[in-house]
Design an enzyme around this catalytic site. Structure first.
Site, PDB file in Angstrom:
ATOM      1  CG  ASP A 148      -1.998   1.041   1.171  1.00 43.95           C
ATOM      2  OD1 ASP A 148      -2.329   1.495   0.070  1.00 43.95           O
ATOM      3  OD2 ASP A 148      -2.494   1.438   2.242  1.00 43.95           O
ATOM      4  CB  THR A 166     -13.490  -7.197  -6.400  1.00 49.12           C
ATOM      5  OG1 THR A 166     -12.111  -7.260  -6.763  1.00 49.12           O
ATOM      6  CG2 THR A 166     -13.842  -5.771  -5.996  1.00 49.12           C
ATOM      7  CG  LEU A 183      -4.706  -7.458  -0.048  1.00 50.89           C
ATOM      8  CD1 LEU A 183      -5.449  -6.822  -1.215  1.00 50.89           C
ATOM      9  CD2 LEU A 183      -4.655  -8.966  -0.196  1.00 50.89           C
ATOM     10  CB  CYS A 202     -21.166 -10.479  -3.698  1.00 49.25           C
ATOM     11  SG  CYS A 202     -19.637  -9.871  -2.964  1.00 49.25           S
ATOM     12  CB  CYS A 212     -22.495   2.675   3.096  1.00 50.01           C
ATOM     13  SG  CYS A 212     -21.265   4.007   3.085  1.00 50.01           S
ATOM     14  CB  CYS A 228     -15.497   6.576   1.962  1.00 51.17           C
ATOM     15  SG  CYS A 228     -14.829   5.201   2.906  1.00 51.17           S
ATOM     16  CB  CYS A 258     -18.976  -1.909   3.990  1.00 48.54           C
ATOM     17  SG  CYS A 258     -17.185  -1.682   3.963  1.00 48.54           S
TER      18      CYS A 258
END
Length: 387
Positions: A148, A166, A183, A202, A212, A228, A258
């Site tokens: 990251d 995803t 990750l 999903c 959310c 967000c 979430c």
């Protein structure tokens, strides 16, 4: 290093060894993928064109390099993607979120900053690969670790490597680990065999979208960072938009909503890394206690933590908003007024907002109590209730 002369059987065995070595280093899963992310480029451009990255200008600075690992690290042929679980024991999600006088901190940030830990483990993995190459008189892998910390699309790469799929909240999901994991990537110049991506899992579930708090998941797999809470409390350097402040609740650093509602997360494992356990000072902390920290205390209590990177001013800004969302309290009002002394312009704006909310709530509460007392007295006197 020439890769054409390497025995494919030897490469297959090396790939198996890499996964074993990775698990020995604490990675819960290791996968390998090629570097073709051309399918991600139009998605990335569309997201940027919509302005969904907000003030994260670094997302646009490198153009499409994020989708081209070979430009980031010339010579790259494969990416080794790794997963490290971080869910701490005694996370206390429900008890924390349901108490507006407590501060909620995203569960990835309660322990040690993951960047350095994962990078060091990835470096050791790269060195072990180079050792195997040296023993076979094959040069080195030209490895380079990333956590990251560079313009690279780590989630699409991890998905190609079979680490997960995803989810509609844009996070990576795994049947065995949910989404509570970090990750990391190791870019190498070896043509290793690649893993098979997982199927999307999903289905018709939209729990993350509907739950959310700020409506930031504007479509399946698409997050408008400007709404967000993680962006607002961590990435945004300026003032939090006033219309969004009430929606933050008591979340002062990140948001896990979430992930909390995701059915795949129900059986997620706890981390085996003690460094990711929530430190004592950040376990169910009182908002007023955190507001009372001076900068030296903040730095001491966040040493080695990802929280420190937002700085003391933003930390206090976020706490002020949370206190504005807390139930009316004379103690909170006094603390906010006291904190205004010497506050920066940014912090003062949020303190004033919180103070106004508290004063308004106090007035409304007093009015309700007076009305209730009038009704009680009227009933006691045998008068009509609206007298």
């Amino acid at each position: 290093m020439s890769t054409t002369a390497i025995d494919p059987h030897w490469l297959n065995q090396l790939a198996r060894d890499i996964k074993t070595w990775g698990q020995q280093l604490g990675f819960a899963k290791v996968g390998i993928c090629d570097i073709d992310l051309s399918a991600e480029e139009p998605k990335l451009q569309q997201w940027l064109d919509a302005g969904f990255h907000g003030e994260m200008h670094y997302m646009a600075q490198h153009g499409m390099m994020r989708a081209r690992p070979q430009e980031l690290h010339p010579g790259t042929l494969r990416v080794i993607a790794v997963r490290m679980d971080y869910l701490p024991p005694d996370a206390g999600f429900a008890s924390n979120l349901s108490d507006p006088e407590l501060a909620y901190i995203s569960r990835y940030a309660g322990g040690r900053d993951y960047h350095k830990l994962l990078r060091n483990r990835l470096k050791k993995l790269g060195e072990r690969i180079n050792q195997a190459l040296a023993e076979a008189n094959l040069g080195d892998s030209g490895f380079r670790p990333f956590v990251d910390s560079a313009p690279i699309l780590e989630r699409p790469l991890a998905a190609k490597a079979g680490i997960g799929w995803t989810g509609k909240h844009s996070l990576l999901l795994s049947r065995e680990a949910g989404s509570w994991f970090f990750l990391g990537e190791l870019l190498i110049n070896l043509p290793l065999p690649v893993d098979i991506p997982l199927a999307e899992g999903c289905g018709s579930c939209v729990a993350c979208i509907t739950s959310c708090p700020t409506g930031a998941i504007v479509a399946p797999y698409t997050v408008d960072a400007r709404r967000c809470i993680s962006y607002l409390t961590i990435e945004l350097a300026g003032a939090i938009p006033e219309e969004l402040r009430p929606l933050l609740g008591n979340r002062i650093y990140g948001c896990d909503d979430c992930q909390l509602v995701c059915p795949v997360n129900r059986q997620a494992p706890l981390t085996q890394e003690a460094d990711f356990y929530t430190r004592t000072s950040l376990q169910q902390p009182q908002l007023l206690t955190l507001l009372g920290w001076d900068e030296a205390t903040f730095l001491q209590n966040t040493e080695g933590s990802a929280i420190r990177r937002i700085g003391y001013e933003r930390w206090q800004r976020n706490i002020a908003v949370a206190l504005g969302n807390a139930p009316a309290s004379e103690q909170i009002i006094q603390a906010l007024r006291q904190r205004l002394q010497g506050a920066s312009e940014l912090l003062a704006e949020h303190l004033h907002w919180a103070l106004q909310r508290q004063l308004r709530a106090t007035t409304e509460d007093d009015t309700h109590q007076r009305k209730t007392q009038r009704v009680i007295r009227a009933v006691q006197k045998g008068l009509p209730r609206d007298a």
